[in-house]
Design an enzyme around this catalytic site. Structure first.
Site, PDB file in Angstrom:
ATOM      1  N   ASP A  28       1.426  18.038  18.584  1.00 58.81           N
ATOM      2  CA  ASP A  28       1.919  19.882  19.194  1.00 58.81           C
ATOM      3  C   ASP A  28       2.599  20.549  18.241  1.00 58.81           C
ATOM      4  O   ASP A  28       1.580  20.634  17.292  1.00 58.81           O
ATOM      5  CB  ASP A  28       3.608  19.239  20.045  1.00 58.81           C
ATOM      6  N   HIS A  62       1.642  -1.328  -0.144  1.00 59.55           N
ATOM      7  CA  HIS A  62      -0.307   0.445   0.334  1.00 59.55           C
ATOM      8  C   HIS A  62       0.564   1.593  -0.214  1.00 59.55           C
ATOM      9  O   HIS A  62       0.266   2.356   0.121  1.00 59.55           O
ATOM     10  CB  HIS A  62      -0.976  -0.469   1.480  1.00 59.55           C
ATOM     11  N   ASP A 115      16.939   9.572  -9.170  1.00 53.11           N
ATOM     12  CA  ASP A 115      18.336   9.700  -9.682  1.00 53.11           C
ATOM     13  C   ASP A 115      19.279  10.049  -8.333  1.00 53.11           C
ATOM     14  O   ASP A 115      19.700  10.301  -7.834  1.00 53.11           O
ATOM     15  CB  ASP A 115      18.845  11.052 -10.149  1.00 53.11           C
ATOM     16  N   LYS A 161       3.802   4.739  -1.160  1.00 54.14           N
ATOM     17  CA  LYS A 161       3.267   5.187  -2.481  1.00 54.14           C
ATOM     18  C   LYS A 161       4.632   6.042  -1.716  1.00 54.14           C
ATOM     19  O   LYS A 161       5.138   6.949  -1.308  1.00 54.14           O
ATOM     20  CB  LYS A 161       2.244   5.970  -2.103  1.00 54.14           C
ATOM     21  N   LYS A 180      -3.803  10.492   5.161  1.00 53.00           N
ATOM     22  CA  LYS A 180      -3.671  10.020   6.061  1.00 53.00           C
ATOM     23  C   LYS A 180      -2.544  10.813   7.006  1.00 53.00           C
ATOM     24  O   LYS A 180      -1.089  10.292   6.422  1.00 53.00           O
ATOM     25  CB  LYS A 180      -2.714   7.989   6.077  1.00 53.00           C
ATOM     26  N   HIS A 201      -8.839  10.865   1.496  1.00 53.31           N
ATOM     27  CA  HIS A 201      -7.644  10.006   1.640  1.00 53.31           C
ATOM     28  C   HIS A 201      -6.435  10.605   2.568  1.00 53.31           C
ATOM     29  O   HIS A 201      -5.335   9.601   2.104  1.00 53.31           O
ATOM     30  CB  HIS A 201      -7.606   9.723   0.532  1.00 53.31           C
TER      31      HIS A 201
END
Length: 387
Positions: A302, A109, A116, A111, A297, A295
């Site tokens: 603080d 899951h 380079d 991403k 997350k 979507h």
């Protein structure tokens, strides 16, 4: 579990939604000279997917070594075959993660992208049109899907490159000693940094080295919070420890806010709402985001701790799937992210404790039954780790 090392000297840029992320990603591909590594859960056959694929093919045509990992479930069986054919025809190396569940139930899951070895991206955005719902319904959204990614320059990029390269190699046919060597290299990798720039660390969840790492860093942040914690997730169904940490933080006077996505999956909404009464009783502020598909997350604790990544606060992300987050200790970055989350909270619907006094008995039974089914299935899938 190994400690999460934070390295200094990183330059970070927060990217909100696809309107900021995809142009930056494609520009990086077009500027690549040597190598591109891309890993994503979903690589859709839509306008966005076609644009990203074209940029990858342009890079390969220039002689850049391009490696792409997509998840077999997230991308879909038919699309995975088409994508593999198109990429390979253009000189791009492609591997599909765990086809036909040959390596168990876990999905990638994550991403991640490294270009380079000096530029990286991490976050929650898949390769898909953020004006279309990312489920089978394919509904046109009223606004772009709300999500974030981070563009990174600096020492952390080297560690991300080691991780994504190791993932590519692990998906091939490796001898046991080679796999052990990869394990040792990624486990021991550290980069000192130059002392300037933002402190940041890569946090990986897998089913071998880092089974509870993402949950652990979240628990540590909540337990050490001094004044506030604000967390956003589209799917909320964490285990007991994280739910208790949220309640305990609120009970000791920390301003705790949960921003939750709703309206996409009826059963998921019911599971999340089964937790509302106890959370609200302990003083946790629960806000439902209904403006468009949430979507993101992300979390801020603080004024100097933030995380952005792929991990939801649910059983699949915390106990089964492979996930990748970045943890950041940097006041300017945290302030920017906090401002955007707080704006979304103001646009959301705050759930008051008295709201549940009017929930009917059958609805309460439905919430409880949904959670019972969810917990039972997750306990089987995670071999009892979810509780």
């Amino acid at each position: 579990m190994r400690p999460v090392g934070l390295v200094a000297g990183n330059q970070l840029r927060l990217l909100e939604c696809g309107a900021e992320f995809f142009p930056a990603l494609i520009a990086a591909f077009d500027a690549a000279k040597v190598e591109i590594h891309l890993e994503t859960y979903m690589f859709a056959d839509d306008q966005t997917g076609v644009s990203v694929k074209a940029a990858l093919l342009r890079a390969a045509a220039r002689g850049v070594a391009v490696y792409v990992i997509t998840d077999w479930i997230g991308t879909g069986r038919v699309q995975s075959v088409r994508l593999d054919r198109d990429l390979r025809a253009g000189g791009v190396h492609h591997r599909s993660f765990n086809p036909w569940f040959r390596r168990g139930l876990a999905r990638t899951h994550r991403k991640l992208c490294v270009v380079d070895r000096n530029l990286a991206f991490i976050g929650g955005l898949n390769i898909n049109d953020d004006m279309i719902s990312d489920d089978a319904a394919r509904i046109v959204l009223p606004e772009p899907r709300w999500d974030f990614a981070v563009e990174i320059h600096g020492p952390l990029v080297r560690l991300m490159h080691l991780e994504i390269e190791a993932q590519w190699l692990r998906m091939g046919r490796l001898k046991l000693l080679t796999r052990w060597g990869l394990f040792r290299e990624t486990r021991s990798a550290r980069e000192a940094g130059n002392g300037g720039g933002a402190l940041a660390g890569l946090v990986i969840r897998d089913n071998l080295r880092n089974r509870r790492t993402i949950q652990r860093v979240t628990l540590q942040a909540l337990r050490s919070a001094r004044s506030s914690a604000i967390l956003s997730t589209p799917y909320f169904a964490p285990g007991r420890k994280l739910r208790e940490a949220l309640s305990q933080a609120a009970a000791r006077g920390i301003d705790v806010t949960l921003l939750l996505g709703v309206g996409q999956f009826r059963m998921q909404d019911a599971v999340a709402r089964s937790f509302y009464p106890k959370l609200l009783q302990c003083g946790v502020k629960v806000v439902e985001f209904r403006r468009t598909q949430l979507h993101a997350k992300v979390a801020v604790v603080d004024d100097d701790w933030a995380t952005v990544g792929s991990s939801n606060y649910d059983g699949l992300s915390l106990f089964l799937n492979q996930e990748a987050n970045i943890v950041i200790r940097d006041v300017p970055f945290t302030e920017q992210l906090r401002g955007l989350i707080e704006e979304a909270v103001r646009d959301g619907t705050t759930i008051a404790p008295e709201d549940f006094a009017h929930v009917g008995r059958l609805q309460r039974i439905w919430y409880g039954a949904a959670y019972f089914c969810y917990r039972s299935l997750l306990r089987i899938a995670t071999l009892g780790r979810y509780s």
